[in-house]
Scaffold this motif. Sequence first.
Motif, PDB file in Angstrom:
ATOM      1  N   ASP A 155       5.634  15.108   1.369  1.00  0.00           N
ATOM      2  CA  ASP A 155       5.859  14.557   2.712  1.00  0.00           C
ATOM      3  C   ASP A 155       4.586  14.589   3.548  1.00  0.00           C
ATOM      4  OD1 ASP A 155       8.488  14.051   2.105  1.00  0.00           O
ATOM      5  OD2 ASP A 155       9.262  15.895   3.036  1.00  0.00           O
ATOM      6  N   ARG A 156       3.826  15.675   3.422  1.00  0.00           N
ATOM      7  CA  ARG A 156       2.584  15.793   4.183  1.00  0.00           C
ATOM      8  C   ARG A 156       1.552  14.766   3.724  1.00  0.00           C
ATOM      9  NH1 ARG A 156       1.862  22.417   4.267  1.00  0.00           N
ATOM     10  NH2 ARG A 156       3.350  22.834   5.957  1.00  0.00           N
ATOM     11  N   TYR A 212       0.829  -1.203   0.000  1.00  0.00           N
ATOM     12  CA  TYR A 212       0.000   0.000   0.000  1.00  0.00           C
ATOM     13  C   TYR A 212       0.865   1.257   0.000  1.00  0.00           C
ATOM     14  CZ  TYR A 212      -3.473   3.465   1.282  1.00  0.00           C
ATOM     15  OH  TYR A 212      -4.272   4.584   1.291  1.00  0.00           O
ATOM     16  N   GLU A 213       2.038   1.194   0.630  1.00  0.00           N
ATOM     17  CA  GLU A 213       2.910   2.360   0.673  1.00  0.00           C
ATOM     18  C   GLU A 213       3.353   2.800  -0.723  1.00  0.00           C
ATOM     19  OE1 GLU A 213       3.732   0.228   4.650  1.00  0.00           O
ATOM     20  OE2 GLU A 213       3.277  -0.306   2.576  1.00  0.00           O
ATOM     21  N   ASN A 270      -4.462   7.464   7.908  1.00  0.00           N
ATOM     22  CA  ASN A 270      -5.289   8.504   8.511  1.00  0.00           C
ATOM     23  C   ASN A 270      -6.252   9.099   7.493  1.00  0.00           C
ATOM     24  OD1 ASN A 270      -3.956   8.206  10.939  1.00  0.00           O
ATOM     25  ND2 ASN A 270      -2.488   9.858  10.531  1.00  0.00           N
ATOM     26  N   PHE A 271      -5.836   9.041   6.253  1.00  0.00           N
ATOM     27  CA  PHE A 271      -6.647   9.586   5.169  1.00  0.00           C
ATOM     28  C   PHE A 271      -6.544   8.632   3.990  1.00  0.00           C
ATOM     29  CE2 PHE A 271      -6.466  12.210   1.192  1.00  0.00           C
ATOM     30  CZ  PHE A 271      -7.827  12.467   1.113  1.00  0.00           C
ATOM     31  N   ILE A 272      -7.696   8.135   3.516  1.00  0.00           N
ATOM     32  CA  ILE A 272      -7.716   7.219   2.371  1.00  0.00           C
ATOM     33  C   ILE A 272      -8.586   7.842   1.280  1.00  0.00           C
ATOM     34  CG2 ILE A 272      -8.282   4.909   1.535  1.00  0.00           C
ATOM     35  CD1 ILE A 272      -7.926   3.908   4.390  1.00  0.00           C
ATOM     36  N   GLN A 318       0.220  11.154   5.943  1.00  0.00           N
ATOM     37  CA  GLN A 318      -1.176  10.839   6.267  1.00  0.00           C
ATOM     38  C   GLN A 318      -1.668   9.589   5.533  1.00  0.00           C
ATOM     39  OE1 GLN A 318      -3.010  12.512   8.681  1.00  0.00           O
ATOM     40  NE2 GLN A 318      -0.961  13.375   9.028  1.00  0.00           N
ATOM     41  N   LEU A 319      -1.271   9.457   4.283  1.00  0.00           N
ATOM     42  CA  LEU A 319      -1.717   8.297   3.500  1.00  0.00           C
ATOM     43  C   LEU A 319      -1.119   6.998   4.026  1.00  0.00           C
ATOM     44  CD1 LEU A 319      -1.382   9.842  -0.073  1.00  0.00           C
ATOM     45  CD2 LEU A 319      -3.528   9.162   1.022  1.00  0.00           C
TER      46      LEU A 319
END
Length: 491
Positions: free
Chosen positions: A158-159, A132-133, A168-170, A163-164
């Motif tokens: 980087d931001r 997933y990364e 935290n955020f999908i 989060q991804l």
Amino acid sequence: MVLYSNEQTPLLDKQQLNGDITHFPQVHPITEDMKIVHHGVSRLVMIDRYSFKDTEKKTLKVGDFVVLTVKEDPKFPARGLGFIQSLNKEEGFAEIWIEQEYRSSLDSPDEQEKGIITRPLEVIEKPLEVFYEQIAKRNATGLSAVETTDEQRKVSFDRFYDQLSKLNFIPAGRVLYGAGSETEVTFFNCYVMPFIADSREGISDHRKQVMEIMSRGGGVGTNGSTLRPRNTLARGVNGKSSGSVSWLDDIAKLTHLVEQGGSRRGAQMIMLADWHPDIYEFIISKMRNPRILRYLIENTEDEMIKKLVNEKLNFKPLTPQEEAMYQGILNYRTIAGMGGFSEAIMRDAETKLNDGGTYSVHNPEFLTGANISITLTDDFMKAVEQDGEHQLRFPAVESYSADEMIAYNEQWHKIGDVREWERLGREVRVYRTIKARALWDLINICATYSAEPGIFFIDNANNETNAKAYGQQVVATNPCGGLRLTLKIAG
């Protein structure tokens, strides 16, 4: 070369895959800190729908990890994951070891036991992103690309990645698939189209836009209530309209025809208003259960429902040979105490003899390219509560003058509500007056036994939406919202 574990299970060769990734600048290589692969259905969905793939198969080789169609079924194909054991590019097929959890879909017991199958290359895809990364890095790269300097892009990357990668955020699925891929797919999952202009040109333009959206991976919501009813005069060609339902079926067929960006097939939600004269036909045309259609005939007093159901039902009488065969099966039960026939076979024989034949439905594929829902008005629901009457009506195009037709062609598809059209002083024709509960019962019976149609309270939606602050109105829902409504009424 195939790498194996101690249990002789193929292993992912990360070094080899990273070598292949160098041919694809969009894809980030695997690093030691990458851990997220997901499991079960989530893993298959990640690999199948969102992973960047070598679609040309230019790096495909023995030992590669692949996603493929393990069972080719026109309606319900089964996908799975595995590793290539042997490859014949000249003949166009490969031998693949299938992971255990996907073997239940295989056809033969031997295939299920050994997990080795042979499939054509066209049903095999090679994912280059297996963690997933990797997807998160590609997304972060694509989403930060709008920045104007390298320094700003690095900060945004980087931001986003922070989060991804922490989940935290999908993003929505089309963003996961498209961002950073350097393809022309849409970043929006679903769309709602404006009302369709009631003309051949309007339908063609709508169809073209639906096709374009779906080819780029988007789902589409359509409200067909602006299309004139069946058998209404089309004066321009001195003929009669085939009706809204037939045109909507043509639009629904695009789902089967258009291969979307990624592996996802199309999704459509098609809606029709409760006041539209074709509403009965719309609901009944998608019912594929002969037993429910027969139930409707036996339990309704509405002659239009009976007529439409009879048009949908197909009856094939038994031949003398078939009648003798089924009677022999029942006689065998009496003589031998059921013998080698199961109770299901006995019931089937008895039903066919009692009916005198076999019931099926005409055109079972009708509207199968879309989910369907009814847009319900407050007027209709009040009539249901009060056991009152409900009018099926439409602009009176048959009696319009040339100037009135110009106004109709220019304005009707922008309004899309026969009540508002009448409030504007336009002539409206009442096609039928029905018992509101007859339509309500039809909706509920079909939703109970086939999960369709769904219901969408269009007046509530327009009263509550923020869109009215911008002078806009709710026309329909997209497939995501509409599907939830369909499932809710069926449950």
